[in-house]
Design a protein around this motif. Structure first.
Motif, short mmCIF file in Angstrom:
data_model
loop_
_atom_site.label_atom_id
_atom_site.label_comp_id
_atom_site.label_asym_id
_atom_site.label_seq_id
_atom_site.Cartn_x
_atom_site.Cartn_y
_atom_site.Cartn_z
N LEU A 100 34.59 -38.44 62.99
CA LEU A 100 34.33 -37.23 63.78
C LEU A 100 32.83 -37.04 63.97
N LYS A 101 32.47 -36.29 65.00
CA LYS A 101 31.06 -35.98 65.21
C LYS A 101 30.72 -34.75 64.37
N LEU A 102 30.20 -35.01 63.16
CA LEU A 102 29.87 -33.95 62.23
C LEU A 102 28.37 -33.90 61.98
N THR A 103 27.85 -32.70 61.86
CA THR A 103 26.46 -32.47 61.51
C THR A 103 26.39 -32.06 60.05
N LEU A 104 25.39 -32.59 59.35
CA LEU A 104 25.17 -32.20 57.95
C LEU A 104 24.06 -31.17 57.90
N VAL A 105 24.38 -30.03 57.32
CA VAL A 105 23.44 -28.91 57.20
C VAL A 105 23.06 -28.76 55.74
N GLU A 106 21.77 -28.52 55.51
CA GLU A 106 21.27 -28.27 54.15
C GLU A 106 20.80 -26.83 54.07
N VAL A 107 21.24 -26.14 53.02
CA VAL A 107 20.81 -24.77 52.77
C VAL A 107 19.90 -24.77 51.55
N ASN A 108 18.67 -24.30 51.76
CA ASN A 108 17.72 -24.12 50.67
C ASN A 108 17.93 -22.70 50.16
N ILE A 109 18.44 -22.57 48.95
CA ILE A 109 18.87 -21.28 48.41
C ILE A 109 17.68 -20.39 48.07
N ASN A 110 17.74 -19.16 48.57
CA ASN A 110 16.75 -18.14 48.22
C ASN A 110 17.29 -17.17 47.17
N GLU A 111 18.62 -16.90 47.27
CA GLU A 111 19.20 -15.89 46.39
C GLU A 111 20.70 -16.12 46.25
N VAL A 112 21.18 -15.94 45.03
CA VAL A 112 22.62 -15.96 44.76
C VAL A 112 22.95 -14.60 44.15
N ARG A 113 23.83 -13.89 44.83
CA ARG A 113 24.14 -12.52 44.40
C ARG A 113 25.64 -12.38 44.18
N ASP A 114 26.01 -11.81 43.05
CA ASP A 114 27.40 -11.44 42.77
C ASP A 114 27.66 -10.16 43.56
N VAL A 115 28.56 -10.22 44.54
CA VAL A 115 28.80 -9.07 45.42
C VAL A 115 30.19 -8.44 45.24
N MET A 116 30.83 -8.75 44.14
CA MET A 116 32.16 -8.19 43.88
C MET A 116 32.03 -6.69 43.60
N PHE A 117 32.93 -5.91 44.15
CA PHE A 117 32.85 -4.47 43.93
C PHE A 117 33.21 -4.12 42.49
N TYR A 118 32.67 -3.00 42.05
CA TYR A 118 32.75 -2.56 40.66
C TYR A 118 34.19 -2.48 40.15
N GLY A 119 34.38 -2.92 38.93
CA GLY A 119 35.66 -2.77 38.24
C GLY A 119 36.77 -3.65 38.76
N SER A 120 36.41 -4.82 39.32
CA SER A 120 37.45 -5.70 39.85
C SER A 120 37.05 -7.15 39.64
N LYS A 121 38.03 -8.02 39.85
CA LYS A 121 37.78 -9.45 39.78
C LYS A 121 38.74 -10.16 40.72
N ILE A 122 38.37 -11.35 41.12
CA ILE A 122 39.26 -12.20 41.92
C ILE A 122 40.25 -12.82 40.93
N SER A 123 41.53 -12.57 41.13
CA SER A 123 42.52 -13.06 40.17
C SER A 123 43.08 -14.43 40.54
N VAL A 124 42.96 -14.80 41.83
CA VAL A 124 43.45 -16.10 42.28
C VAL A 124 42.44 -16.67 43.27
N ASP A 125 41.96 -17.88 43.00
CA ASP A 125 41.04 -18.51 43.94
C ASP A 125 41.75 -18.81 45.25
N PRO A 126 41.02 -18.74 46.37
CA PRO A 126 41.65 -19.08 47.65
C PRO A 126 42.11 -20.53 47.66
N LYS A 127 43.25 -20.75 48.28
CA LYS A 127 43.78 -22.11 48.43
C LYS A 127 44.01 -22.35 49.91
N PHE A 128 43.87 -23.60 50.29
CA PHE A 128 44.12 -23.97 51.67
C PHE A 128 44.78 -25.34 51.67
N GLU A 129 45.43 -25.65 52.77
CA GLU A 129 45.99 -27.00 52.92
C GLU A 129 45.76 -27.45 54.35
#
Length: 151
Positions: A100-129
């Motif tokens: 396929l005609k795919l482009t490779l992109v590189e991200v130079n990280i400036n910041e990693v932030r936990d943005v989950m709202f207070y008092g909660s957690k992700i109970s199941v990771d997203p799955k795809f097929e």
């Protein structure tokens, strides 16, 4: 819990990004100046300061990055939601090792932030097929991920 902010991928997120993973990418639309979001799964972190992803070369995301390098990767992992902000650039215009005609992109990280709202957690990771030929999908995934790792 106070949202944690880092300037690179913490160990757990780095480990998560050692294989194909679903995440969304937010860019600034080159025509409207508004937000634009797309999903990808061909992602890889070669080190804690960078994330690589492969995307269709005709994608609006590629044009957006060429116009404005600011991106946010949104990742659901390790029981939380993370916003990985950085500057993106085209690393390889066309990955030659894949059909396929795919482009490779590189991200130079400036910041990693936990943005989950207070008092909660992700109970199941997203799955795809993949919804097309399973063998063809697995072969393509191997080719793309190998090309990303070699870049």
């Amino acid at each position: 819990m106070v949202n944690q902010v880092e300037n690179l991928l913490p160990k757990g997120l780095f480990e998560v990004l050692q294989k194909e993973r679903f995440l969304t990418i937010s860019t600034v639309d080159y025509e409207t100046g508004g937000p634009n979001i797309t999903s990808v799964s061909w992602v890889f972190a070669p080190d804690p300061k960078h994330v690589l992803f492969a995307i269709d070369s005709r994608s609006r995301t590629v044009k957006n990055i060429e116009n404005n390098p600011l991106v946010v990767l949104n990742l659901l992992a390790i029981e939380s939601a993370y916003a990985i902000s950085g500057n993106a650039s085209i690393k390889i215009e066309k990955l030659n090792e894949v059909p396929l005609k795919l482009t490779l992109v590189e991200v130079n990280i400036n910041e990693v932030r936990d943005v989950m709202f207070y008092g909660s957690k992700i109970s199941v990771d997203p799955k795809f097929e993949k919804t097309y030929d399973k063998e063809a999908a697995a072969k393509l995934d191997r080719q793309v991920m190998e090309a990303i790792r070699k870049a």
